[in-house]
Design a protein around this motif. Sequence first.
Motif, PDB file in Angstrom:
ATOM      1  N   TYR A  71     -12.908   5.683  -5.046  1.00 10.79           N
ATOM      2  CA  TYR A  71     -12.511   5.443  -3.655  1.00 10.79           C
ATOM      3  C   TYR A  71     -11.008   5.182  -3.565  1.00 10.79           C
ATOM      4  O   TYR A  71     -10.326   5.709  -2.678  1.00 10.79           O
ATOM      5  N   LYS A  72     -10.491   4.370  -4.506  1.00 13.58           N
ATOM      6  CA  LYS A  72      -9.062   4.037  -4.486  1.00 13.58           C
ATOM      7  C   LYS A  72      -8.191   5.265  -4.714  1.00 13.58           C
ATOM      8  O   LYS A  72      -7.077   5.359  -4.190  1.00 13.58           O
ATOM      9  N   GLU A  73      -8.708   6.217  -5.518  1.00 14.10           N
ATOM     10  CA  GLU A  73      -7.939   7.435  -5.770  1.00 14.10           C
ATOM     11  C   GLU A  73      -7.694   8.232  -4.487  1.00 14.10           C
ATOM     12  O   GLU A  73      -6.719   8.971  -4.393  1.00 14.10           O
ATOM     13  N   LYS A  74      -8.590   8.076  -3.519  1.00 13.34           N
ATOM     14  CA  LYS A  74      -8.484   8.822  -2.274  1.00 13.34           C
ATOM     15  C   LYS A  74      -7.486   8.189  -1.296  1.00 13.34           C
ATOM     16  O   LYS A  74      -7.122   8.809  -0.296  1.00 13.34           O
ATOM     17  N   LEU A  75      -7.042   6.971  -1.606  1.00 15.71           N
ATOM     18  CA  LEU A  75      -6.155   6.257  -0.684  1.00 15.71           C
ATOM     19  C   LEU A  75      -4.687   6.612  -0.877  1.00 15.71           C
ATOM     20  O   LEU A  75      -3.862   6.366   0.005  1.00 15.71           O
ATOM     21  N   THR A  76      -4.341   7.154  -2.047  1.00 19.03           N
ATOM     22  CA  THR A  76      -2.953   7.549  -2.319  1.00 19.03           C
ATOM     23  C   THR A  76      -2.911   8.976  -2.847  1.00 19.03           C
ATOM     24  O   THR A  76      -3.921   9.495  -3.330  1.00 19.03           O
ATOM     25  N   GLN A  77      -1.738   9.605  -2.756  1.00 15.71           N
ATOM     26  CA  GLN A  77      -1.537  10.955  -3.284  1.00 15.71           C
ATOM     27  C   GLN A  77      -0.885  10.822  -4.645  1.00 15.71           C
ATOM     28  O   GLN A  77       0.304  10.515  -4.747  1.00 15.71           O
ATOM     29  N   ALA A  78      -1.666  11.000  -5.714  1.00 20.74           N
ATOM     30  CA  ALA A  78      -1.177  10.739  -7.065  1.00 20.74           C
ATOM     31  C   ALA A  78      -0.671  11.998  -7.747  1.00 20.74           C
ATOM     32  O   ALA A  78      -1.266  13.068  -7.631  1.00 20.74           O
ATOM     33  N   TYR A  79       0.445  11.874  -8.454  1.00 18.67           N
ATOM     34  CA  TYR A  79       1.015  12.945  -9.271  1.00 18.67           C
ATOM     35  C   TYR A  79       1.388  12.359 -10.621  1.00 18.67           C
ATOM     36  O   TYR A  79       1.583  11.148 -10.752  1.00 18.67           O
ATOM     37  N   THR A 165       3.210  -3.342   9.637  1.00 14.25           N
ATOM     38  CA  THR A 165       2.062  -2.694   9.021  1.00 14.25           C
ATOM     39  C   THR A 165       2.485  -1.396   8.343  1.00 14.25           C
ATOM     40  O   THR A 165       3.227  -0.599   8.917  1.00 14.25           O
ATOM     41  N   VAL A 166       2.030  -1.202   7.110  1.00 12.63           N
ATOM     42  CA  VAL A 166       2.362  -0.003   6.332  1.00 12.63           C
ATOM     43  C   VAL A 166       1.086   0.566   5.718  1.00 12.63           C
ATOM     44  O   VAL A 166       0.070  -0.135   5.619  1.00 12.63           O
ATOM     45  N   PRO A 167       1.116   1.824   5.276  1.00  6.32           N
ATOM     46  CA  PRO A 167      -0.080   2.421   4.656  1.00  6.32           C
ATOM     47  C   PRO A 167      -0.445   1.721   3.347  1.00  6.32           C
ATOM     48  O   PRO A 167       0.405   1.164   2.659  1.00  6.32           O
ATOM     49  N   LYS A 168      -1.726   1.780   3.006  1.00  4.66           N
ATOM     50  CA  LYS A 168      -2.196   1.209   1.744  1.00  4.66           C
ATOM     51  C   LYS A 168      -1.545   1.921   0.567  1.00  4.66           C
ATOM     52  O   LYS A 168      -1.425   3.144   0.579  1.00  4.66           O
ATOM     53  N   GLY A 169      -1.129   1.159  -0.419  1.00  6.47           N
ATOM     54  CA  GLY A 169      -0.459   1.719  -1.580  1.00  6.47           C
ATOM     55  C   GLY A 169       1.050   1.632  -1.519  1.00  6.47           C
ATOM     56  O   GLY A 169       1.742   1.969  -2.482  1.00  6.47           O
ATOM     57  N   THR A 170       1.588   1.153  -0.384  1.00  7.35           N
ATOM     58  CA  THR A 170       3.031   0.997  -0.249  1.00  7.35           C
ATOM     59  C   THR A 170       3.534  -0.115  -1.162  1.00  7.35           C
ATOM     60  O   THR A 170       2.951  -1.200  -1.217  1.00  7.35           O
ATOM     61  N   ASN A 171       4.613   0.138  -1.885  1.00  6.90           N
ATOM     62  CA  ASN A 171       5.200  -0.890  -2.748  1.00  6.90           C
ATOM     63  C   ASN A 171       5.742  -2.024  -1.899  1.00  6.90           C
ATOM     64  O   ASN A 171       6.465  -1.795  -0.940  1.00  6.90           O
ATOM     65  N   LYS A 243      -0.705  10.229   2.995  1.00  6.52           N
ATOM     66  CA  LYS A 243      -0.958   9.215   1.975  1.00  6.52           C
ATOM     67  C   LYS A 243       0.322   8.873   1.240  1.00  6.52           C
ATOM     68  O   LYS A 243       1.227   9.707   1.111  1.00  6.52           O
ATOM     69  N   VAL A 244       0.383   7.646   0.726  1.00  3.73           N
ATOM     70  CA  VAL A 244       1.539   7.214  -0.056  1.00  3.73           C
ATOM     71  C   VAL A 244       1.533   7.926  -1.397  1.00  3.73           C
ATOM     72  O   VAL A 244       0.495   8.036  -2.057  1.00  3.73           O
ATOM     73  N   ILE A 245       2.702   8.433  -1.808  1.00  3.16           N
ATOM     74  CA  ILE A 245       2.831   9.122  -3.095  1.00  3.16           C
ATOM     75  C   ILE A 245       2.882   8.097  -4.227  1.00  3.16           C
ATOM     76  O   ILE A 245       3.623   7.120  -4.174  1.00  3.16           O
ATOM     77  N   GLU A 246       2.084   8.339  -5.240  1.00  4.84           N
ATOM     78  CA  GLU A 246       2.024   7.445  -6.395  1.00  4.84           C
ATOM     79  C   GLU A 246       2.217   8.263  -7.666  1.00  4.84           C
ATOM     80  O   GLU A 246       1.618   9.330  -7.814  1.00  4.84           O
ATOM     81  N   ILE A 247       3.054   7.762  -8.577  1.00  2.97           N
ATOM     82  CA  ILE A 247       3.309   8.466  -9.830  1.00  2.97           C
ATOM     83  C   ILE A 247       2.469   7.870 -10.949  1.00  2.97           C
ATOM     84  O   ILE A 247       2.538   6.675 -11.229  1.00  2.97           O
ATOM     85  N   ASP A 248       1.661   8.702 -11.572  1.00  2.31           N
ATOM     86  CA  ASP A 248       0.803   8.285 -12.663  1.00  2.31           C
ATOM     87  C   ASP A 248       1.626   7.702 -13.810  1.00  2.31           C
ATOM     88  O   ASP A 248       2.678   8.213 -14.157  1.00  2.31           O
ATOM     89  N   GLY A 249       1.131   6.589 -14.386  1.00  2.00           N
ATOM     90  CA  GLY A 249       1.812   5.971 -15.521  1.00  2.00           C
ATOM     91  C   GLY A 249       2.862   4.955 -15.137  1.00  2.00           C
ATOM     92  O   GLY A 249       3.521   4.383 -15.993  1.00  2.00           O
ATOM     93  N   GLY A 250       3.039   4.733 -13.812  1.00  2.00           N
ATOM     94  CA  GLY A 250       3.997   3.728 -13.355  1.00  2.00           C
ATOM     95  C   GLY A 250       5.441   4.144 -13.481  1.00  2.00           C
ATOM     96  O   GLY A 250       6.349   3.317 -13.459  1.00  2.00           O
ATOM     97  N   TYR A 251       5.684   5.481 -13.606  1.00  2.00           N
ATOM     98  CA  TYR A 251       7.058   5.961 -13.752  1.00  2.00           C
ATOM     99  C   TYR A 251       7.803   5.945 -12.420  1.00  2.00           C
ATOM    100  O   TYR A 251       7.209   5.793 -11.355  1.00  2.00           O
ATOM    101  N   GLN A 252       9.130   6.141 -12.504  1.00  2.00           N
ATOM    102  CA  GLN A 252       9.956   6.174 -11.313  1.00  2.00           C
ATOM    103  C   GLN A 252       9.631   7.417 -10.487  1.00  2.00           C
ATOM    104  O   GLN A 252       9.282   8.472 -11.016  1.00  2.00           O
TER     105      GLN A 252
END
Length: 297
Positions: A71-79, A165-171, A243-252
Amino acid sequence: MYIIIGYILKGLVLAYIVHSSRKKQNLTESAILAALITGVIHSISSTFLYLILLISFFLMGTKATKYKHEYKEKLTQAYNIDGDSTSNKRNHIQVLANSLGASVYIVIILIISLTNKESENTKKWIELLEIGVASHYCSVTSDTLSSELGILSKSDPILITSFKTVPKGTNGAVSLMGFVSGVTGSFVISVLYVLFRFNEFSSIFSLIASLLFLTFTGLVGTLIDSLLGAILQASFVDSSSNKVIEIDGGYQLHISKFVNSKVQSISGTDILSNNGVNLLMSFISSGLSILAYYIIF
């Protein structure tokens, strides 16, 4: 004899963790090596405290990450770092970002113990550094649980710097569910610390005071992480998926990699990665905790 048995038990625990991580494939090979080295550092001392805190953080963080993962994977756009598909494995940088601070304090404790005669001054320094270790794990546990469980909040979070208010996954975003989850994780780490140091407290009052102090350091760590994330870590939304963009592995983020996507800035500047924020937060939070404990206690 008891010390030898203790080291054997620690070795078995580390061997099991390595075996389990390889079997479940939730860590890369480099991450397993980093975790093993970290575990050895946490096991060198005769006490089980450091290793217990590390394992407790690892177990709680892993459970929180896996909870409703699909479910959480669907909340952000992961690359991944190249802007392509993603991987669920944690890398060595993520492991070190959440454990390096404690490892540094433990190494200093060992050096002090070996090079200094037992004295009140030496005991005080070791006590302060152990508070640093405990507050480190209070902070990273609180941060991990607030991030992994806070995103499941029914309502959208607010940005800590603007309260908008901001989208879920925002830093840098915070929520009530994230707050409660983080404090709970910090409290668990605090309880483990006072249980291991139970005989060293002069009164029940000092025990409770230390318990509340360490729990509070976890909350402070989460707030520091949110502030750093909101200011020094960029957050962008993919307009095609909203969706908020998220980078796999916690990279910049390096938003230039996404020139083919329509992206919109939400907050922050692209200075630090998520790993960088976590590492900086852990040192700031534990350092402030050591200073505050020295002044208060």
